[in-house]
Design a protein around this motif. Structure first.
Motif, PDB file in Angstrom:
ATOM      1  N   TYR A  15      34.072  37.420  33.953  1.00 31.63           N
ATOM      2  CA  TYR A  15      34.297  38.418  34.998  1.00 31.63           C
ATOM      3  C   TYR A  15      35.710  38.981  34.910  1.00 31.63           C
ATOM      4  CZ  TYR A  15      34.541  40.662  39.526  1.00 31.63           C
ATOM      5  OH  TYR A  15      34.698  41.586  40.515  1.00 31.63           O
ATOM      6  N   TYR A  49      31.160  46.316  39.322  1.00 29.07           N
ATOM      7  CA  TYR A  49      32.568  46.156  39.717  1.00 29.07           C
ATOM      8  C   TYR A  49      33.467  46.212  38.485  1.00 29.07           C
ATOM      9  CZ  TYR A  49      30.369  44.386  43.973  1.00 29.07           C
ATOM     10  OH  TYR A  49      29.597  44.251  45.083  1.00 29.07           O
ATOM     11  N   ARG A  76      40.534  35.546  53.855  1.00 31.49           N
ATOM     12  CA  ARG A  76      40.153  35.502  52.447  1.00 31.49           C
ATOM     13  C   ARG A  76      39.672  34.099  52.056  1.00 31.49           C
ATOM     14  NH1 ARG A  76      44.637  36.662  48.085  1.00 31.49           N
ATOM     15  NH2 ARG A  76      45.248  34.579  48.748  1.00 31.49           N
ATOM     16  N   PHE A  87      47.339  29.856  50.674  1.00 32.74           N
ATOM     17  CA  PHE A  87      48.528  29.469  49.912  1.00 32.74           C
ATOM     18  C   PHE A  87      49.772  29.539  50.789  1.00 32.74           C
ATOM     19  CE2 PHE A  87      45.467  31.250  46.975  1.00 32.74           C
ATOM     20  CZ  PHE A  87      45.429  30.295  45.981  1.00 32.74           C
ATOM     21  N   VAL A 124      40.010  32.045  43.189  1.00 25.28           N
ATOM     22  CA  VAL A 124      38.866  32.138  44.090  1.00 25.28           C
ATOM     23  C   VAL A 124      37.540  32.051  43.330  1.00 25.28           C
ATOM     24  CG1 VAL A 124      40.158  33.444  45.807  1.00 25.28           C
ATOM     25  CG2 VAL A 124      38.798  34.668  44.119  1.00 25.28           C
ATOM     26  N   GLY A 125      37.629  31.668  42.054  1.00 27.11           N
ATOM     27  CA  GLY A 125      36.395  31.330  41.353  1.00 27.11           C
ATOM     28  C   GLY A 125      35.811  32.385  40.449  1.00 27.11           C
ATOM     29  N   GLU A 135      33.319  39.961  45.519  1.00 27.54           N
ATOM     30  CA  GLU A 135      33.000  40.703  44.289  1.00 27.54           C
ATOM     31  C   GLU A 135      33.009  39.753  43.096  1.00 27.54           C
ATOM     32  OE1 GLU A 135      35.649  43.977  43.785  1.00 27.54           O
ATOM     33  OE2 GLU A 135      34.805  45.096  45.469  1.00 27.54           O
ATOM     34  N   VAL A 136      34.009  38.877  43.113  1.00 26.23           N
ATOM     35  CA  VAL A 136      34.118  37.879  42.050  1.00 26.23           C
ATOM     36  C   VAL A 136      32.830  37.064  41.953  1.00 26.23           C
ATOM     37  CG1 VAL A 136      35.200  35.643  41.623  1.00 26.23           C
ATOM     38  CG2 VAL A 136      36.618  37.665  41.978  1.00 26.23           C
ATOM     39  N   ARG A 151      34.672  28.452  44.027  1.00 31.40           N
ATOM     40  CA  ARG A 151      34.020  29.350  44.990  1.00 31.40           C
ATOM     41  C   ARG A 151      33.652  28.615  46.263  1.00 31.40           C
ATOM     42  NH1 ARG A 151      30.046  32.875  41.049  1.00 31.40           N
ATOM     43  NH2 ARG A 151      31.717  33.448  39.627  1.00 31.40           N
ATOM     44  N   LEU A 199      49.918  34.846  48.729  1.00 31.07           N
ATOM     45  CA  LEU A 199      49.307  35.412  47.523  1.00 31.07           C
ATOM     46  C   LEU A 199      48.320  36.529  47.829  1.00 31.07           C
ATOM     47  CD1 LEU A 199      48.622  32.515  44.969  1.00 31.07           C
ATOM     48  CD2 LEU A 199      50.335  34.321  44.882  1.00 31.07           C
ATOM     49  N   LEU A 200      48.682  37.401  48.764  1.00 34.94           N
ATOM     50  CA  LEU A 200      47.857  38.588  48.999  1.00 34.94           C
ATOM     51  C   LEU A 200      48.222  39.622  47.949  1.00 34.94           C
ATOM     52  CD1 LEU A 200      48.349  38.651  52.862  1.00 34.94           C
ATOM     53  CD2 LEU A 200      46.290  37.942  51.622  1.00 34.94           C
ATOM     54  N   LEU A 201      47.265  40.480  47.607  1.00 41.35           N
ATOM     55  CA  LEU A 201      47.547  41.498  46.591  1.00 41.35           C
ATOM     56  C   LEU A 201      48.066  42.766  47.260  1.00 41.35           C
ATOM     57  CD1 LEU A 201      44.420  40.836  44.408  1.00 41.35           C
ATOM     58  CD2 LEU A 201      46.768  40.137  43.966  1.00 41.35           C
ATOM     59  N   PRO A 202      49.304  43.130  46.958  1.00 39.72           N
ATOM     60  CA  PRO A 202      49.959  44.212  47.691  1.00 39.72           C
ATOM     61  C   PRO A 202      49.340  45.590  47.479  1.00 39.72           C
ATOM     62  CG  PRO A 202      51.297  43.495  45.836  1.00 39.72           C
ATOM     63  CD  PRO A 202      50.160  42.539  45.941  1.00 39.72           C
ATOM     64  N   ASN A 203      48.637  45.784  46.369  1.00 38.75           N
ATOM     65  CA  ASN A 203      48.082  47.113  46.126  1.00 38.75           C
ATOM     66  C   ASN A 203      46.617  47.246  46.548  1.00 38.75           C
ATOM     67  OD1 ASN A 203      47.452  45.315  44.154  1.00 38.75           O
ATOM     68  ND2 ASN A 203      47.509  46.787  42.480  1.00 38.75           N
ATOM     69  N   VAL A 258      41.354  28.508  49.958  1.00 41.13           N
ATOM     70  CA  VAL A 258      42.751  28.092  49.907  1.00 41.13           C
ATOM     71  C   VAL A 258      43.624  29.106  50.633  1.00 41.13           C
ATOM     72  CG1 VAL A 258      44.673  27.415  48.422  1.00 41.13           C
ATOM     73  CG2 VAL A 258      42.332  27.064  47.641  1.00 41.13           C
ATOM     74  N   PHE A 279      37.320  41.410  47.591  1.00 40.21           N
ATOM     75  CA  PHE A 279      37.633  40.932  46.251  1.00 40.21           C
ATOM     76  C   PHE A 279      36.997  39.565  45.930  1.00 40.21           C
ATOM     77  CE2 PHE A 279      40.961  38.612  43.944  1.00 40.21           C
ATOM     78  CZ  PHE A 279      41.259  39.491  42.920  1.00 40.21           C
ATOM     79  N   VAL A 280      37.113  38.625  46.883  1.00 36.69           N
ATOM     80  CA  VAL A 280      36.590  37.271  46.674  1.00 36.69           C
ATOM     81  C   VAL A 280      35.073  37.300  46.472  1.00 36.69           C
ATOM     82  CG1 VAL A 280      36.336  34.992  47.716  1.00 36.69           C
ATOM     83  CG2 VAL A 280      38.413  36.320  48.112  1.00 36.69           C
TER      84      VAL A 280
END
Ligand SMILES: Nc1ncnc2c1ncn2[C@@H]1O[C@H](COP(=O)(O)OP(=O)(O)O)[C@@H](O)[C@H]1O
Ligand SMILES: [Mg+2]
Lengths: 231, 294
Positions: free
Chosen positions: B209, B6, A151, A86, B203-204, A106-107, A80, A90-94, A84, A103-104
């Motif tokens: 999760y 989420y 990102r 890449f 991304v961690g 939220e993780v 975290r 490595l983007l998410l197409p959907n 990076v 997304f980052v």
């Protein structure tokens, strides 16, 4: 975040020596270009730092974390603090551009309101705020690259690893991306950037580390691009 | 906890995205849990019937034709355990038959003489004394045959023992089957998000999760299956018992709502556990593989 490689060798089974006896020290806040021809081991070196790759021999320490010993949970927390970009984005197409960045956060478990604020801020910073509701395949190469950078930096990392972030981009766009990364470095983030772009390396002079066949063959402050290839 | 929110959102999205598969999974889980519930109710009812039969303390001893009914009664009264006796003459037997089946009993008289045998009805104090008394009765010379509920109960016990063993095997097979179906559903979901999971971990994201949405997905599907099965089971069971009570009024069927409630609760718990375990297994296997460094 500082990086220290001590005698790192990576052999991919059965006998591809991707990295050989690497000693490398990068201090906190430094900007380092990683150069070398294709297949020399740049990506492998960077993947050692994110611990996607574990060395066959040698020790790596990043920001005080000994990567050989780190457990699954600490690795997640460690990542975290790293951004990076890449080589293949490595983007998410959907997911939309906005969601790809959100997304980052939220993780990391941030509340929606804070996520929304920080994502908006960073999308404006990289200049694709108006494209936020498009999906990656609808974006141009430069825009995808900016999204990948957004990102990587949205969580305010201490270390940014960028693997050829200007590959396939025209000089003008490459210049803009470079300004962005330099700005991030100026704000205190350590940057390690692999590149083939001679123009950038020679224009924005910083430390240059050249790799040839898995070995560090050159390490200069304010270095130039031209590859020696082990001479 | 925002992260949990989420995860719930993503879990729900997974269900909706693979809605065909979700429906199939719920349907399978429902069938399995319905079978489990139905066989449990069957076994419980057989047990109930057996124990109520076993608790009947009456033995009927049929006498040989031309036996002296008074002498027989006297001999039987002298046996241990016997609390009460009652002599049933041919006429009384006919009267009983008539009260049970009505005027059709007259058909018996068409044979000319009343063919029903004389009998002595014996009462003992405890269910455990029934079998022993029956054995002693056989030795009484006037007695031709004896009938007691325990004998029926013995036969039923043997049947229900078999049913129980069979349904335990069925139960295990059914639970395993629902587990496998859930496992596969979750695995397909996981693979459909493989790329996303890869980026997440870079991304961690912690393993928890990453796993949570899939576990929630599996949990909801399994739970929905078990809940539907419970509702269907209660509905069909009461309908069936009402029907059966008309047809077999002398058998004691279980009608306690507490029992069916308990059973429904058990099914739901079972569904929740099975779905949790199988989805955890599916996602954990993938995460371990994905997080292994080169
Ligand atoms: N996962 C892998 N398995 C086997 N060989 C690999 C793997 N990744 C990289 N290599 C090999 O390691 C060497 C260095 O590759 P890489 O680090 O990608 O170079 P660069 O990024 O400088 O072009 C190459 O010979 C490449 O084929
Ligand atoms: Mg590379």
């Amino acid at each position: 975040m500082d990086i220290k490689f001590s005698g790192v060798t990576k052999i991919f089974e059965p006998d591809i020596i991707a990295l050989e006896d690497i000693y490398l020290q990068v201090d906190k806040g430094e900007f380092v270009y990683l150069v070398g021809e294709t297949g020399s081991g740049k990506t492998t070196l960077m993947r050692c730092i994110t611990r996607e790759v574990v060395p066959t021999r040698g020790q790596i320490s990043v920001g005080g974390n000994l990567l050989r010993k780190i457990n699954r949970f600490d690795l997640a927390l460690f990542r975290r603090d790293i951004g990076v970009v890449f080589q293949s984005f490595l983007l998410l197409p959907n997911l939309t551009a906005f969601e790809n960045v959100a997304f980052v956060l939220e993780v990391m478990g941030l509340p929606p309101k804070e996520i929304s604020e920080r994502v908006s801020e960073v999308l404006k910073l990289v200049g694709i705020w108006r494209r936020r509701n498009l999906y990656p395949p609808q974006l141009s190469g430069g825009e995808q690259q900016r999204l990948a950078i957004a990102r990587a930096i949205v969580n305010g990392p201490s270390l940014l690893i960028a693997d050829e972030p200007t590959g396939n981009l025209d000089t003008h766009t490459a210049d803009e991306i470079m300004q962005l990364i330099l700005g991030i470095n100026a704000a205190g983030t350590t940057v390690l950037m692999a590149t083939h772009n001679q123009y950038l390396v020679d224009t924005y002079r910083h430390r240059v580390v050249e790799i040839h066949r898995g070995r560090v063959v050159r390490d200069e402050e304010q270095g130039r691009y031209e590859l020696n290839g082990g001479c | 906890m925002a992260a949990v929110r989420y995860a719930c959102r993503d879990g729900w999205r997974l269900i909706v995205r693979h809605w065909g598969m979700s429906l199939l999974t719920v349907f399978t889980a429902m069938s399995v849990f319905f079978i489990i519930g139905a066989s449990t109710l069957f076994v419980l009812n057989v047990r109930n019937i057996v124990s109520s039969l076993e608790n009947q303390l009456t033995i009927q001893a049929y006498l040989k034709p031309k036996a002296d009914i008074a002498a027989a009664e006297k001999a039987i009264k002298a046996l241990p355990y016997v609390k009460e006796t009652k002599a049933i003459t041919k006429d009384m037997a006919l009267e009983r038959l008539r009260s049970r089946i009505g005027e059709q009993a007259k058909a018996v008289m068409l044979l000319g003489e009343n063919p029903l045998p004389e009998s002595i009805e014996i009462k003992v104090r405890k269910a455990s004394e029934v079998a022993e008394t029956a054995r002693l009765l056989v030795a009484v010379p006037e007695v031709e045959d004896i009938v007691y509920a325990g004998r029926v109960a013995e036969k039923l016990t043997r049947v229900s023992g078999f049913v129980e063993k069979f349904s335990i095997v069925m139960l295990l097979v059914a639970i395993a089957a629902s587990g496998v179906v859930l496992f596969n559903t979750i695995r397909i979901s996981v693979y459909s998000r493989a790329e996303e999971i890869g980026v997440m971990m870079m991304v961690g994201a912690t393993s928890t999760y990453v796993a949570l949405p899939f576990v929630i997905q599996g949990f909801i599907l399994g739970l929905a299956g078990a809940l539907l099965a419970s509702v269907m089971l209660c509905g069909t069971y009461y309908a069936a018992v009402t029907r059966l009570k008309d047809m077999l009024p002398f058998l004691p069927f279980i009608e306690s709502t507490r029992l069916t409630g308990k059973l429904a609760f058990m099914l739901v718990c079972c569904g929740a556990t099975v779905s949790l375990i199988s989805s955890l297994m599916a996602v954990e296997k993938f995460i371990r593989k994905a997080s292994r460094p080169l």
